[in-house]
Design a protein around this motif. Structure first.
Motif, short mmCIF file in Angstrom:
data_model
loop_
_atom_site.label_atom_id
_atom_site.label_comp_id
_atom_site.label_asym_id
_atom_site.label_seq_id
_atom_site.Cartn_x
_atom_site.Cartn_y
_atom_site.Cartn_z
N SER A 39 6.93 8.13 8.87
CA SER A 39 5.75 7.71 8.12
C SER A 39 6.11 6.68 7.09
CB SER A 39 5.09 8.89 7.40
OG SER A 39 5.02 9.99 8.20
N LEU A 103 1.05 11.53 12.08
CA LEU A 103 1.79 10.32 11.72
C LEU A 103 0.82 9.21 11.34
CD1 LEU A 103 4.58 8.98 11.58
CD2 LEU A 103 4.27 8.26 13.94
N LEU A 106 -0.67 9.92 7.90
CA LEU A 106 0.29 9.75 6.81
C LEU A 106 0.61 8.28 6.58
CD1 LEU A 106 2.79 12.70 7.26
CD2 LEU A 106 1.18 12.32 5.40
N VAL A 107 0.72 7.50 7.68
CA VAL A 107 1.05 6.08 7.51
C VAL A 107 -0.05 5.39 6.70
CG1 VAL A 107 1.26 3.89 8.72
CG2 VAL A 107 2.51 5.86 9.53
N THR A 167 5.67 12.57 0.70
CA THR A 167 5.34 12.62 2.12
C THR A 167 5.83 13.92 2.75
OG1 THR A 167 5.69 10.25 2.15
CG2 THR A 167 5.42 11.31 4.26
N THR A 171 3.42 16.57 4.68
CA THR A 171 3.49 16.98 6.09
C THR A 171 3.09 18.43 6.27
OG1 THR A 171 5.82 17.51 5.85
CG2 THR A 171 5.30 15.35 6.75
#
Lengths: 252, 235
Positions: A39, A103, A106-107, A167, A171
């Protein structure tokens, strides 16, 4: 109590570490770390583009990014995860694993937060750098590439590290859409044991604590070192350069 | 599934009631944990500034734990873990009094207290030590100097991070859904299950969260402006 914890770790350490890997998808701590690292690796370049767009003089570049930043600041990550869970399969038309959904979320989420850090770093450098670079014959991109960004990004290394820590903490929310990460593995252990939820979740908390504490500590050490280096390099007038190294990150 | 149609949700009294209940529970959790967090933060701050190494080490450990463990894991530890260790009479009482919401308030409040106390501490630390000396020289005692001279300046310095963290706290109230608290995200998911209008209800939920977050941010900006004497004389 202590004996229970030791017994749980002895019996389930492999599940907590890599999930059901050889017989199933990679999971556990390994997956948590891979997901967070990926990420950040993808969010970082994106965040630079977002920051440049936000600093741009053209409103059609500036406005969408400003909206994105406010949406990510104002809407819970959980809600964004639910959106991705719904939209990503719809848009790609494929059965996407929850890892990819997480993913994607989060990105976008971390890129928006990092872009604020990058922007603060660029603004804190001051106009003079850009003007000097232009006076030396650099164009806008040349000045950014060779003068502004190397300085701004170097000052931001601690902030990027602390974004990495948040991050890792973010998760955990993948639990809601069954991403096979560390939290998921712990709840599997809990479902198998049934009788020792406190011990299982205490172990979970301790593992996260160990990882995040060490990374936060590294970020702190780096920050001090960079501040000192900057102060030494530029002498007394370094106050403006030191400022952006302050760790800015979202908590979760 | 037909086309985009918000009215299918907004004209259904059952869904509206669920949404309203969700909003109320979100605010109960957010405000309850905010009050708990602020009270604890001030206690932690007092402990940190008091002499004695034990109190200081305790606060440092408290802050470190709550900042380095994901909030979700803290909530799970409370609800799935600590809940089961409580004596029977207490768990019965909790179970019949919306235990999910209570544990969401406790978990989020304790976690947020760590952030609030650090915000207040760095706000206070940026007040020059001369202020305390000057206040004492003018005849203030320690507490009265804190109350009338240092705290007003310290809180003003701490306002921006306090507001940011209040917004985070509001957003984190959505984590309550994982332990089954019936707040806004929970209501959104329920309505999605009943109506199959995923896009519409997610949009409504997102806009509601965004609206309240922006409201908190705007209120915070107003407070910051009011608290800044330079801005006040300019106006």
């Amino acid at each position: 109590m202590i004996n229970d914890i030791i017994a749980i770790i002895r019996d389930y350490w492999l599940l907590l570490l890599i999930g059901q890997y050889p017989n199933g998808p990679l999971g556990g701590l390994a997956n948590t770390l891979i997901l967070s690292a990926l990420s950040i690796a993808l969010a970082f370049p994106l965040s630079i583009l977002l920051a440049l767009a936000r600093l741009s003089k053209w409103p059609f570049l500036r406005w969408p990014v400003t909206v994105l930043v406010y949406v990510t600041r104002g809407v819970p990550l959980l809600m964004l995860i639910l959106w991705s869970y719904f939209l990503v399969p719809l848009l790609t038309g494929a059965d996407v694993p929850s890892f990819v959904t997480m993913l994607t979320t989060l990105v976008i989420y971390q890129a928006a937060f990092l872009s604020e850090v990058v922007r603060a770093g660029i603004v804190a450098l001051g106009q003079g750098q850009m003007e000097a670079a232009k006076a030396l014959g650099h164009g806008y991109f040349g000045a950014m590439r060779f003068v502004i960004l190397p300085q701004a990004l170097y000052n931001m290394i601690p902030s990027i590290l602390s974004t990495f820590v948040s991050t890792i903490k973010d998760t955990t929310l993948g639990y809601v859409i069954n991403v096979p990460d560390l939290t998921f593995a712990a709840s599997q252990v809990n479902n198998q044991l049934l009788t020792q939820p406190f011990q299982v979740f205490l172990i979970l908390a301790l593992i996260y604590y160990a990882i995040c504490w060490s990374l936060t500590h590294v970020a702190y050490r780096l920050e001090r070192r960079i501040t000192r280096k900057r102060a030494g390099l530029t002498g007394a007038g370094a106050a403006a350069v030191i400022a952006p190294a302050k760790i800015i990150s979202e908590q979760l | 599934m037909t086309g985009f149609d918000l009215s299918a949700i907004l004209t259904n009294p059952e869904f509206i009631a669920m949404l309203l209940h969700g909003i109320v529970m979100t605010f109960v959790i957010a405000i309850g944990s905010w009050l708990l967090a602020m009270t604890l933060a001030i206690l932690l701050l007092a402990l940190r500034f008091s002499p004695g190494r034990f109190g200081n080490a305790f606060v440092a450990g408290y802050v470190s734990y709550h900042r380095n463990v994901p909030t979700l894991v803290q909530l799970m530890l409370w609800y799935f873990g600590i809940f089961t260790l409580l004596p029977d009479w207490l768990s019965y009482w909790l179970a019949s009094h919306n235990a999910e919401a209570i544990f969401a308030i406790i978990g989020l409040g304790l976690c947020q207290a760590a952030y609030f106390s650090e915000d207040l501490r760095s706000g206070l630390r940026s007040v020059s030590p001369g202020q305390m000396e000057a206040a004492r020289a003018l005849g203030h005692g320690y507490l009265s100097a804190m109350r009338f001279v240092l705290m007003p300046q310290g809180v003003r310095n701490a306002l921006p991070p306090l507001i940011n963290h209040s917004v985070s706290l509001f957003k984190n109230s959505s984590l309550g859904v994982v332990i089954g608290a019936s707040e806004l995200t929970h209501a959104v998911k329920e309505i999605e299950n009943l109506s199959f209008r995923t896009f519409e209800i997610y949009l409504i939920g997102t806009l509601l969260y965004l609206f309240f977050s922006l409201l908190i941010m705007a209120g915070g900006a107003y407070l910051t402006m009011r608290a800044d004497p330079a801005a006040r004389t300019r106006a």
